[in-house]
Write a protein that holds these residues in place. Structure first.
Motif, PDB file in Angstrom:
ATOM      1  N   ASN A   1       0.859  -1.187   0.000  1.00 45.62           N
ATOM      2  CA  ASN A   1       0.000   0.000   0.000  1.00 45.62           C
ATOM      3  C   ASN A   1       0.889   1.228   0.000  1.00 45.62           C
ATOM      4  O   ASN A   1       1.845   1.298   0.769  1.00 45.62           O
ATOM      5  CB  ASN A   1      -0.883   0.045   1.252  1.00 45.62           C
ATOM      6  CG  ASN A   1      -1.787  -1.153   1.353  1.00 45.62           C
ATOM      7  OD1 ASN A   1      -2.596  -1.399   0.466  1.00 45.62           O
ATOM      8  ND2 ASN A   1      -1.650  -1.909   2.422  1.00 45.62           N
TER       9      ASN A   1
ATOM     10  N   THR B   1       0.521   5.524   0.059  1.00 44.94           N
ATOM     11  CA  THR B   1      -0.331   6.714   0.142  1.00 44.94           C
ATOM     12  C   THR B   1       0.518   7.925  -0.176  1.00 44.94           C
ATOM     13  O   THR B   1       1.548   8.152   0.463  1.00 44.94           O
ATOM     14  CB  THR B   1      -0.946   6.850   1.550  1.00 44.94           C
ATOM     15  OG1 THR B   1      -1.731   5.694   1.820  1.00 44.94           O
ATOM     16  CG2 THR B   1      -1.823   8.097   1.625  1.00 44.94           C
TER      17      THR B   1
ATOM     18  N   TYR C   1      -1.607  -1.125  -3.943  1.00 44.24           N
ATOM     19  CA  TYR C   1      -2.806  -0.329  -3.742  1.00 44.24           C
ATOM     20  C   TYR C   1      -2.314   1.102  -3.566  1.00 44.24           C
ATOM     21  O   TYR C   1      -1.532   1.387  -2.665  1.00 44.24           O
ATOM     22  CB  TYR C   1      -3.575  -0.792  -2.500  1.00 44.24           C
ATOM     23  CG  TYR C   1      -4.746   0.094  -2.169  1.00 44.24           C
ATOM     24  CD1 TYR C   1      -5.950  -0.028  -2.861  1.00 44.24           C
ATOM     25  CD2 TYR C   1      -4.638   1.061  -1.181  1.00 44.24           C
ATOM     26  CE1 TYR C   1      -7.029   0.789  -2.563  1.00 44.24           C
ATOM     27  CE2 TYR C   1      -5.720   1.883  -0.886  1.00 44.24           C
ATOM     28  CZ  TYR C   1      -6.898   1.743  -1.575  1.00 44.24           C
ATOM     29  OH  TYR C   1      -7.961   2.563  -1.284  1.00 44.24           O
TER      30      TYR C   1
END
Length: 169
Positions: free
Chosen positions: A17, A19, A45
């Motif tokens: 992941n 961000t 992701y």
């Protein structure tokens, strides 16, 4: 560091992941190509935290596009005039809208926007208190009064765990 080197470092870290956040990431030079590079990897992701002041539509054509967590600044922030409400039209279930509320007026406007754009049915919706301006219990009561069962209360946990003025936690 080049985008390719950044991608390789990310892969070597084992992260699944990523961000992209900090300031307003969509203002960064070459952000589109960086997001496209990361999104090409089906193992990652990718999420972008944005302040909601820039159009998101240009990023919607990225294959396997990132998820967006978009703040919407309400009147109490003094920043509402910078918001880009057209973004509501392009968000879907993978995205999140976060309303940071400091007053009942803010909550009422958030409710109007949620209803006007049918956000509960299209995306995740959070109400978050401005620490020290409105009590979380008041937001919960507002949510109950308005049957906002599809909305989540989000607290800045670090403000409750550590001194609210402490930085770097």
């Amino acid at each position: 560091m080049s985008q390719e080197a950044l991608y390789m470092a990310l892969k070597e870290s084992g992260a699944e992941n990523v961000t992209i956040t900090g300031g307003e990431p969509l203002l960064q030079e070459d952000i589109y190509s960086l997001l496209a590079l990361f999104c090409r990897d089906p193992q990652l992701y990718v999420e972008v935290e944005t302040n909601g002041s820039l159009p998101l539509k240009p990023f919607m054509d990225i294959p396997n596009r990132p998820a967006f967590t978009m703040d919407y600044k309400l009147p109490g922030s003094g920043m509402e005039r910078f918001m880009y409400p057209e973004n509501f039209d392009v968000l879907d279930k993978r995205d999140t809208v976060k309303f940071v509320c400091g007053s009942r007026e803010d909550l009422n406007l958030a409710l109007e926007i949620i209803q006007e754009y049918q956000l509960i049915h299209r995306t995740s919706v959070y109400l978050s208190p401005v620490f020290g301006k409105i009590q979380p219990a008041e937001i919960v009561e507002f949510m109950k009064e308005n049957r906002l069962t599809g909305v989540t209360l989000q607290l800045q946990l670090h403000k409750f765990i550590w001194d609210p003025e402490q930085r770097g936690v």
